[in-house]
Write a protein that holds these residues in place. Structure first.
Motif, PDB file in Angstrom:
ATOM      1  N   ILE A   1      50.328  45.013  63.209  1.00  0.00           N
ATOM      2  CA  ILE A   1      49.186  45.477  63.921  1.00  0.00           C
ATOM      3  C   ILE A   1      47.974  44.968  63.195  1.00  0.00           C
ATOM      4  CG2 ILE A   1      47.574  47.561  64.211  1.00  0.00           C
ATOM      5  CD1 ILE A   1      50.338  48.875  65.003  1.00  0.00           C
ATOM      6  N   SER A   2      47.884  45.069  61.886  1.00  0.00           N
ATOM      7  CA  SER A   2      47.051  44.588  60.803  1.00  0.00           C
ATOM      8  C   SER A   2      46.760  42.990  61.076  1.00  0.00           C
ATOM      9  CB  SER A   2      47.251  44.904  59.492  1.00  0.00           C
ATOM     10  OG  SER A   2      46.499  44.343  58.600  1.00  0.00           O
TER      11      SER A   2
ATOM     12  N   ASN B   1      32.696  44.618  65.335  1.00  0.00           N
ATOM     13  CA  ASN B   1      32.993  45.792  65.226  1.00  0.00           C
ATOM     14  C   ASN B   1      34.707  45.684  65.514  1.00  0.00           C
ATOM     15  OD1 ASN B   1      34.119  48.262  65.832  1.00  0.00           O
ATOM     16  ND2 ASN B   1      32.569  48.925  67.341  1.00  0.00           N
ATOM     17  N   VAL B   2      35.370  45.851  64.031  1.00  0.00           N
ATOM     18  CA  VAL B   2      36.761  45.699  64.335  1.00  0.00           C
ATOM     19  C   VAL B   2      37.629  47.010  64.458  1.00  0.00           C
ATOM     20  CG1 VAL B   2      36.693  43.920  62.538  1.00  0.00           C
ATOM     21  CG2 VAL B   2      36.893  46.103  61.618  1.00  0.00           C
ATOM     22  N   GLY B   3      36.603  48.050  65.075  1.00  0.00           N
ATOM     23  CA  GLY B   3      37.641  49.270  65.606  1.00  0.00           C
ATOM     24  C   GLY B   3      38.460  49.993  64.413  1.00  0.00           C
ATOM     25  N   ASP B   4      39.541  50.173  64.590  1.00  0.00           N
ATOM     26  CA  ASP B   4      40.657  51.061  63.687  1.00  0.00           C
ATOM     27  C   ASP B   4      40.991  50.319  62.484  1.00  0.00           C
ATOM     28  OD1 ASP B   4      40.138  53.260  65.299  1.00  0.00           O
ATOM     29  OD2 ASP B   4      41.904  53.073  66.594  1.00  0.00           O
ATOM     30  N   LEU B   5      40.621  49.055  62.452  1.00  0.00           N
ATOM     31  CA  LEU B   5      41.101  48.428  61.120  1.00  0.00           C
ATOM     32  C   LEU B   5      40.606  49.237  59.833  1.00  0.00           C
ATOM     33  CD1 LEU B   5      42.398  45.686  60.148  1.00  0.00           C
ATOM     34  CD2 LEU B   5      40.129  44.987  59.777  1.00  0.00           C
ATOM     35  N   PRO B   6      41.753  49.675  59.081  1.00  0.00           N
ATOM     36  CA  PRO B   6      41.460  50.397  57.910  1.00  0.00           C
ATOM     37  C   PRO B   6      40.307  49.893  57.020  1.00  0.00           C
ATOM     38  CG  PRO B   6      43.828  50.306  58.234  1.00  0.00           C
ATOM     39  CD  PRO B   6      43.280  49.196  59.004  1.00  0.00           C
ATOM     40  N   ALA B   7      39.607  50.767  56.515  1.00  0.00           N
ATOM     41  CA  ALA B   7      38.351  50.234  55.715  1.00  0.00           C
ATOM     42  C   ALA B   7      38.749  49.390  54.482  1.00  0.00           C
ATOM     43  CB  ALA B   7      37.521  51.471  55.242  1.00  0.00           C
ATOM     44  N   ARG B   8      39.976  49.715  53.886  1.00  0.00           N
ATOM     45  CA  ARG B   8      40.410  48.835  52.926  1.00  0.00           C
ATOM     46  C   ARG B   8      40.610  47.472  53.297  1.00  0.00           C
ATOM     47  NH1 ARG B   8      44.809  51.796  54.672  1.00  0.00           N
ATOM     48  NH2 ARG B   8      46.570  50.847  55.126  1.00  0.00           N
ATOM     49  N   GLU B   9      40.715  47.099  54.516  1.00  0.00           N
ATOM     50  CA  GLU B   9      40.948  45.574  54.930  1.00  0.00           C
ATOM     51  C   GLU B   9      39.954  45.109  54.977  1.00  0.00           C
ATOM     52  OE1 GLU B   9      44.040  44.506  55.338  1.00  0.00           O
ATOM     53  OE2 GLU B   9      45.361  46.187  55.483  1.00  0.00           O
ATOM     54  N   LEU B  10      38.537  45.606  55.092  1.00  0.00           N
ATOM     55  CA  LEU B  10      37.373  45.071  55.484  1.00  0.00           C
ATOM     56  C   LEU B  10      36.986  43.712  54.428  1.00  0.00           C
ATOM     57  CD1 LEU B  10      34.872  47.901  56.524  1.00  0.00           C
ATOM     58  CD2 LEU B  10      36.311  46.192  57.911  1.00  0.00           C
ATOM     59  N   LYS B  11      37.007  44.168  53.138  1.00  0.00           N
ATOM     60  CA  LYS B  11      36.607  42.819  52.138  1.00  0.00           C
ATOM     61  C   LYS B  11      37.440  41.909  52.235  1.00  0.00           C
ATOM     62  CE  LYS B  11      34.012  45.611  48.706  1.00  0.00           C
ATOM     63  NZ  LYS B  11      33.754  46.053  47.169  1.00  0.00           N
ATOM     64  N   PRO B  12      38.688  42.049  52.183  1.00  0.00           N
ATOM     65  CA  PRO B  12      39.719  40.829  52.240  1.00  0.00           C
ATOM     66  C   PRO B  12      39.446  40.028  53.480  1.00  0.00           C
ATOM     67  CG  PRO B  12      40.938  42.799  51.477  1.00  0.00           C
ATOM     68  CD  PRO B  12      39.702  43.235  52.054  1.00  0.00           C
TER      69      PRO B  12
END
Length: 883
Positions: free
Chosen positions: A753-754, A782-793
């Motif tokens: 999913i990620s 707007n990436v929706g339910d993508l976990p916040a920890r995934e934003l920087k990478p």
């Protein structure tokens, strides 16, 4: 010549053959009479039968009752060793009728036994009767043939027995033995009655009235019989002796004392040997019945007896501890009749040895002071009271020990001065305490402690006893009575209720009397040794001075005992598993659980928890005895004992031994502890650790359950496992494997999913698509339910793909808004990522944000305004200053 053991057996067998139930001796600590310090007569255990409060399956009984008279109004201590018939301990033989036979049968039983079975010559015997009891006088003439001059009428209360100011009462008849005209003394009732010629051997009490109020008597519907014969005195007569100390049992103990001290049994230290022999018996039997030396109550009397014997041993020149070495001789003499002596022999010897070591350490200093002070006195001048008090307060000399040490000199003790010094010390202690900041309510208990002394705790050996209400506190004030509905605090003279201390919670239960019922909800220790019962009067009125029955909640106490005992085993198991650094930092022993805090720098692994749990259960399965011994703190530490948190230790400590002995170690677990414990480790049942957690830096907490609670926890855990297995559609045994497979499947799906979300955020399969804003390339998603920890990478990856421009991503996972902005290196001189995330955050109702000019992150409370956040960044880039 019959031995003392033969006489005892013959007495009991005679009455058994005449329809009497042989009833074992009751404890020396009376459970059914709060007014008595020790059991002082054979009828004590039958008191409630005589008053009708209790019924037995028999109406005739016979006993050989252990008796101690060394405190209160029945105190023979000072005379012991110097007379022919005084003892602190003796055996009272008796036969009893509870509304069955009466005077005629009692007289006939007694006369037949002593003249036919024991062979005493009738001409050597005479009887006394109460002057008004013509019936008894006539029966003595008819049954025995005694002439009127040998049936002596006594008009005084000596021949009228009362249980108390009110209650059953009646006239007495005593049987006397005449040693002959060559022995000084006159018959009973004469001016010379205190001589040794006529010796009382048996007293028959005819319980025929009920007195209430005092002086008003009514006939009892079922008259009863209570008799008492001193075994030692009777044995002396049957063995042809005039001195109780010349009988076989006492002589054996005297010879043991002579052998241990190297002093002639009939030489200058004859009285000392007799003191030792007598006190050996009272000491041993009291310890066997659960009394241990202490500073108050029964323990204080025991200590006085022990120290008196030890001082006489010291007078005979003993340098080592000797008293405990005499116990085997006593066990050989009396162990068959009283098996509790055999069972407690180890405890008795250890208690004596420790007490004698402590006594010897202070005796030399005390006697030196006494000798120095008496050397300054003139002939006949009394020892000053303050000196006697110093001996008591500093060296542990009871007043009567000092008086005994001065026996044979011309000096007495200024008792009034001693009492004044005692009062002054109490006043100083009270003044010091008053400044300690305690509440006004505590003043009440200080006054009670001053008035009544320490509460006698009987809970080590019983869960129910009779007691007397000494004080009632209601709304913080002492009252003389309180009625139904009142919340009260009660002080009793003795109690089986344990007061909260050392991690063990206080007992609950009931305090009752006819028409009275008090629910005890807690018991607390006040001022160190007062046990205060808190509760509600459910029925009736409680009054100061009232006799009550105090009963502990048995099931709750049993659960508490199990958890407290398991704490000891847990402590030792943790030290053996984790290392000696483990020490107790706190504990709770409640009916439903135990909590144990330890010094431990890291969490316990599951394997360590399992190993500790298994070790404790292994000790439980051993089912070894749990024993308690008193000793000095130094002795206990030398044995390897651990001190438990929350306990205050004095010179004397209770040491609890659990588990089988090991090489060089008296038991598997050795702890200093004043709590209540199981009799055997197996009584704990099952032990189960329920949690392990951190409390503070370097302190871990273990919670566990035992017995039925542990079984319930195991059943509940099994039920949860069955439920999980049912949901997984597998057996319980297969559940862990199936759950692991599901979790692995979930991890794989989350990764997939990620990956898909990243692709979607980056423009899908066709690559990165950037819009142009004021000449700057912008990827705003707007990436929706993508976990916040995934934003920087993800932002960094998109920044590399765009070449030159800005990336802004907003996540709304878990209804929380997070925004990341990334700027390529060629634009950081005029564009600031921090400024962008702050604008985005403000649009979502937040503020702040931080990072560097090329990468920054912020959040906002309103995830629904994610698109507005992106527009805020577009607006910032579209501004002329951004060009």
């Amino acid at each position: 010549m019959p031995t003392t053991n033969d006489i005892r057996a013959a007495f009991l067998d005679y009455f058994a053959a005449n329809g009497h139930q042989i009833v074992p001796s009751s404890s020396l600590v009376p459970r059914n009479d709060p007014t008595l310090l020790f059991t002082n007569a054979g009828m004590v255990q039958f008191k409630n039968v005589f008053t009708g409060q209790e019924t037995r399956p028999y109406s005739r009984a016979t006993t050989a009752q252990k008796v101690v008279r060394a405190g209160g109004k029945h105190n023979d201590l000072d005379n012991v060793g110097y007379t022919a018939r005084h003892h602190t301990f003796f055996e009272m033989m008796g036969n009893f009728s509870f509304g069955d036979y009466f005077k005629a049968e009692a007289i006939e039983f007694a006369w037949t036994l002593i003249t036919r079975d024991f062979g005493l010559k009738p001409e050597r015997l005479l009887a006394t009767v109460y002057a008004e009891d013509e019936e008894a006088a006539g029966l003595w003439r008819k049954i025995t043939g005694l002439s009127d001059d040998r049936i002596i009428r006594i008009a005084t209360a000596d021949n009228f027995w009362r249980m108390g100011d009110t209650g059953p009462c009646g006239p007495c008849s005593e049987i006397f033995y005449d040693h002959g005209p060559d022995v000084p003394g006159g018959p009973p009732g004469s001016p010379d009655e205190d001589g040794d010629r006529f010796v009382e051997i048996w007293n028959l009490v005819f319980m025929q009235f009920f007195e209430d109020p005092p002086g008003v008597r009514a006939p009892l519907p079922r008259p009863s019989i209570d008799t008492g014969m001193g075994l030692e005195r009777f044995a002396a007569i049957l063995q042809g002796k005039r001195d109780n100390y010349d009988t076989d049992t006492m002589r054996a103990l005297i010879l043991a004392s002579a052998d241990a001290t190297g002093q002639d049994p009939d030489g200058p230290f004859r009285a000392s040997h007799r003191v030792v022999a007598d006190h050996l018996r009272s000491t041993s039997f009291l310890i066997a019945d659960g009394v241990l030396p202490s500073k108050d109550g029964r323990g204080y009397v025991l200590r006085r007896i022990m120290r008196r014997a030890m001082r006489h041993l010291h007078m005979m020149g003993t340098k080592e501890t000797v008293f405990h070495k005499l116990v085997p001789t006593l066990v050989r003499q009396m162990g068959a009749a009283y098996p509790e002596l055999v069972q407690a022999e180890g405890l008795i010897r250890e208690t004596m040895r420790g007490e004698e070591e402590r006594f010897k350490a202070m005796l030399e200093r005390g006697l030196a002071l006494l000798e120095d002070e008496t050397g300054r006195l003139g002939d006949g001048q009394p020892l000053p009271g303050d000196v006697a008090f110093k001996l008591y307060d500093t060296f542990g000399f009871p007043l009567d020990l000092t008086q005994d040490a001065l026996r044979g000199t011309s000096h007495a003790v200024d008792v009034e001065g001693f009492d004044r010094a005692m009062q002054m010390q109490r006043a100083r202690a009270r003044a010091a305490w008053a400044g300690s900041g305690d509440t006004a309510t505590e003043t009440v208990w200080f006054e009670a402690r001053d008035t009544f002394g320490a509460t006698e705790f009987l809970g080590y050996t019983t869960e129910q006893t009779e007691a007397e209400i000494q004080a009632i506190v209601h709304d913080g004030r002492p009252v003389t009575e309180a009625g139904a509905g009142a919340q009260v605090e009660l002080l009793l003279n003795q109690t089986p209720f344990y007061g909260e201390s050392g991690g063990q919670v206080g007992d609950t239960g009931l305090i009752t009397a006819p028409g009275l019922r008090i629910a005890v909800t807690d018991t607390q220790k006040r001022l160190g040794d007062l046990l205060v019962h808190s509760g509600t009067i459910i029925e009736g009125t409680a009054q100061v001075g009232q006799a009550v029955v105090a009963g502990v909640d048995h099931e709750r106490r049993g659960a508490i005992r199990a958890h407290h005992s398991a704490t000891h085993l847990l402590h030792e198991a943790l030290r053996r598993q984790l290392g000696p650094h483990v020490t107790q930092k706190g504990s709770l022993n409640a009916p439903d659980r135990l909590r144990f805090d330890i010094s431990q720098p890291r969490p316990l692994t599951p394997e360590e928890i399992a190993a500790v749990e298994a070790e404790v259960n292994a000790r439980i399965r051993e089912n070894s005895p749990v024993t308690t011994r008193p000793m000095s703190q130094d002795e206990a530490i030398n044995l390897g004992a651990m001190a438990l948190f929350g306990e205050k230790y004095g010179d004397e400590v209770r040491v609890v031994f659990m588990g089988a002995p090991e090489p060089g170690r008296a038991a598997w677990s050795i702890e200093l502890c004043g709590g209540t414990h199981v009799n055997r480790t197996g009584d704990i049942g099952l032990f189960r650790i329920t949690s392990e957690s951190g409390v503070s830096a370097g302190v871990r907490r273990i919670e566990a359950v035992t017995g039925r609670t542990a079984e319930q926890a195991a059943v509940a855990a099994d039920q949860r496992l069955q439920q999980i297995a049912a949901m997984l559609r597998v057996s319980a045994a297969e559940a862990p494997e199936r759950l692991a497979a599901i979790l692995e499947e979930r991890r794989v799906m989350e990764r997939q999913i990620s990956d898909l979300q990243r692709k979607l955020a980056g423009g899908g399969e066709g690559g990165v698509a950037a819009e142009q804003v004021n000449g700057v390339g912008l990827i705003a998603r707007n990436v929706g339910d993508l976990p916040a920890r995934e934003l920087k990478p993800l932002a960094d990856s998109l920044r590399q793909q765009i070449g030159s421009g800005v990336v802004v991503l907003v996540s709304t996972a878990e209804d929380k808004a997070s925004v990341v902005a990334a700027v390529t290196s060629d634009l950081t001189d005029r564009l600031d990522a921090v400024q962008m995330v702050r604008a985005a955050s403000a649009a979502m109702g937040g503020k702040g944000g931080g990072g560097r000019r090329d990468m920054a992150q912020a959040g906002g409370p309103d995830a629904a305004r994610a698109d507005a956040a992106l527009e805020a960044v577009r607006g910032l880039l579209a501004a002329p200053t951004a060009a």
